[in-house]
Design a protein around this motif. Sequence first.
Motif, PDB file in Angstrom:
ATOM      1  N   GLY A 148       0.772  -1.238   0.000  1.00 54.57           N
ATOM      2  CA  GLY A 148       0.000   0.000   0.000  1.00 54.57           C
ATOM      3  C   GLY A 148       0.797   1.278   0.000  1.00 54.57           C
ATOM      4  O   GLY A 148       0.226   2.370   0.057  1.00 54.57           O
ATOM      5  N   TYR A 149       2.118   1.173  -0.058  1.00 54.46           N
ATOM      6  CA  TYR A 149       2.922   2.383  -0.175  1.00 54.46           C
ATOM      7  C   TYR A 149       2.743   2.990  -1.569  1.00 54.46           C
ATOM      8  O   TYR A 149       2.531   2.258  -2.553  1.00 54.46           O
ATOM      9  CB  TYR A 149       4.409   2.071   0.018  1.00 54.46           C
ATOM     10  N   GLU A 150       2.801   4.310  -1.645  1.00 55.42           N
ATOM     11  CA  GLU A 150       2.862   4.970  -2.952  1.00 55.42           C
ATOM     12  C   GLU A 150       4.325   4.960  -3.377  1.00 55.42           C
ATOM     13  O   GLU A 150       5.202   5.404  -2.632  1.00 55.42           O
ATOM     14  CB  GLU A 150       2.339   6.398  -2.873  1.00 55.42           C
ATOM     15  N   VAL A 151       4.605   4.429  -4.560  1.00 50.24           N
ATOM     16  CA  VAL A 151       5.984   4.236  -5.007  1.00 50.24           C
ATOM     17  C   VAL A 151       6.239   5.086  -6.247  1.00 50.24           C
ATOM     18  O   VAL A 151       5.609   4.878  -7.296  1.00 50.24           O
ATOM     19  CB  VAL A 151       6.266   2.748  -5.316  1.00 50.24           C
ATOM     20  N   VAL A 152       7.148   6.037  -6.123  1.00 52.42           N
ATOM     21  CA  VAL A 152       7.492   6.908  -7.244  1.00 52.42           C
ATOM     22  C   VAL A 152       9.020   6.947  -7.381  1.00 52.42           C
ATOM     23  O   VAL A 152       9.740   6.498  -6.489  1.00 52.42           O
ATOM     24  CB  VAL A 152       6.944   8.342  -7.039  1.00 52.42           C
ATOM     25  N   THR A 153       9.494   7.476  -8.483  1.00 52.01           N
ATOM     26  CA  THR A 153      10.935   7.659  -8.629  1.00 52.01           C
ATOM     27  C   THR A 153      11.269   9.149  -8.550  1.00 52.01           C
ATOM     28  O   THR A 153      10.428  10.010  -8.816  1.00 52.01           O
ATOM     29  CB  THR A 153      11.467   7.098  -9.957  1.00 52.01           C
ATOM     30  N   ALA A 154      12.508   9.417  -8.178  1.00 49.21           N
ATOM     31  CA  ALA A 154      13.057  10.774  -8.214  1.00 49.21           C
ATOM     32  C   ALA A 154      14.504  10.603  -8.655  1.00 49.21           C
ATOM     33  O   ALA A 154      15.405  10.429  -7.838  1.00 49.21           O
ATOM     34  CB  ALA A 154      12.969  11.442  -6.853  1.00 49.21           C
ATOM     35  N   THR A 155      14.702  10.586  -9.964  1.00 52.86           N
ATOM     36  CA  THR A 155      15.997  10.256 -10.532  1.00 52.86           C
ATOM     37  C   THR A 155      16.482  11.333 -11.496  1.00 52.86           C
ATOM     38  O   THR A 155      15.672  11.945 -12.208  1.00 52.86           O
ATOM     39  CB  THR A 155      15.951   8.895 -11.269  1.00 52.86           C
ATOM     40  N   SER A 156      17.787  11.542 -11.523  1.00 51.41           N
ATOM     41  CA  SER A 156      18.395  12.451 -12.494  1.00 51.41           C
ATOM     42  C   SER A 156      18.608  11.767 -13.838  1.00 51.41           C
ATOM     43  O   SER A 156      19.122  12.382 -14.767  1.00 51.41           O
ATOM     44  CB  SER A 156      19.732  12.987 -11.961  1.00 51.41           C
ATOM     45  N   LYS A 157      18.233  10.514 -13.933  1.00 50.53           N
ATOM     46  CA  LYS A 157      18.278   9.793 -15.199  1.00 50.53           C
ATOM     47  C   LYS A 157      17.204  10.364 -16.118  1.00 50.53           C
ATOM     48  O   LYS A 157      16.121  10.755 -15.669  1.00 50.53           O
ATOM     49  CB  LYS A 157      18.004   8.314 -14.925  1.00 50.53           C
ATOM     50  N   GLY A 158      17.476  10.441 -17.405  1.00 49.33           N
ATOM     51  CA  GLY A 158      16.494  10.937 -18.351  1.00 49.33           C
ATOM     52  C   GLY A 158      15.231  10.078 -18.362  1.00 49.33           C
ATOM     53  O   GLY A 158      15.281   8.874 -18.104  1.00 49.33           O
ATOM     54  N   GLU A 159      14.106  10.700 -18.642  1.00 52.10           N
ATOM     55  CA  GLU A 159      12.814  10.013 -18.552  1.00 52.10           C
ATOM     56  C   GLU A 159      12.741   8.741 -19.390  1.00 52.10           C
ATOM     57  O   GLU A 159      12.322   7.692 -18.900  1.00 52.10           O
ATOM     58  CB  GLU A 159      11.694  10.970 -18.979  1.00 52.10           C
ATOM     59  N   SER A 160      13.138   8.823 -20.653  1.00 52.29           N
ATOM     60  CA  SER A 160      13.002   7.641 -21.511  1.00 52.29           C
ATOM     61  C   SER A 160      13.958   6.535 -21.077  1.00 52.29           C
ATOM     62  O   SER A 160      13.600   5.349 -21.078  1.00 52.29           O
ATOM     63  CB  SER A 160      13.242   8.006 -22.977  1.00 52.29           C
ATOM     64  N   PHE A 161      15.188   6.900 -20.685  1.00 59.00           N
ATOM     65  CA  PHE A 161      16.153   5.903 -20.229  1.00 59.00           C
ATOM     66  C   PHE A 161      15.685   5.259 -18.925  1.00 59.00           C
ATOM     67  O   PHE A 161      15.824   4.055 -18.734  1.00 59.00           O
ATOM     68  CB  PHE A 161      17.535   6.538 -20.033  1.00 59.00           C
ATOM     69  N   ALA A 162      15.144   6.073 -18.028  1.00 60.97           N
ATOM     70  CA  ALA A 162      14.652   5.545 -16.749  1.00 60.97           C
ATOM     71  C   ALA A 162      13.513   4.562 -16.983  1.00 60.97           C
ATOM     72  O   ALA A 162      13.471   3.486 -16.373  1.00 60.97           O
ATOM     73  CB  ALA A 162      14.200   6.689 -15.852  1.00 60.97           C
TER      74      ALA A 162
END
Length: 210
Positions: free
Chosen positions: A99-113
Amino acid sequence: MRTTLLLDVDGTLIDSYPGIREGFLLGLDAVDWQHPDEEFIRRIPGPPMTETFAQLGMTPEQNERAMAAYSTYMAGEGWSNFTVFDGMAELVAEFKAEGYEVVTATSKGESFARKALERAGIYRHIDFLGAAQEHGPRKRKVDVIAHVLDTVSPEKPLMIGDRRHDFEGAAHFGIASVAVTWGYADAREYDLATYIAHTAEELKDIINGF
């Protein structure tokens, strides 16, 4: 109150160092730049690559050419040159199921991520892909975190990463952070985090107790 996990990608979920290292060296070669020592190279994952090239002293024109070579490699075979850290794909799936909300916060480019997380079997468990823009101003970790906070408006966010940019970015917004020690940081960077996890099991315990 629901906890939202802001996950870094490189150095936290996946070991992308082999691909990033190769792309970095190709970028240097494109402008005939001398290779730095391995200690410097080991620290390149995390911040935007354009910042790393600038740190070396490149002019804007050299930086642009180096970035073009780096991006070409990453768009080809480079993005897939990684492995998943032990237990992380399973742990992300478990957090989502709990039930955790799981998101990313990455400096990787969107398409590569997106492509990397799909290949790793993790993307289907991600509620929101917070990443850097490949052709826009959102590059720094603090800007990515701001984008995530503005988009998902989390009640109880927790940043999980491996570099000082993750911990400093979280602190900028008054967010707690967890340093994972299997990434690319100098150990002194961990002092900037709220918690430290040495294993996936320790990370699980920290998050469950947050």
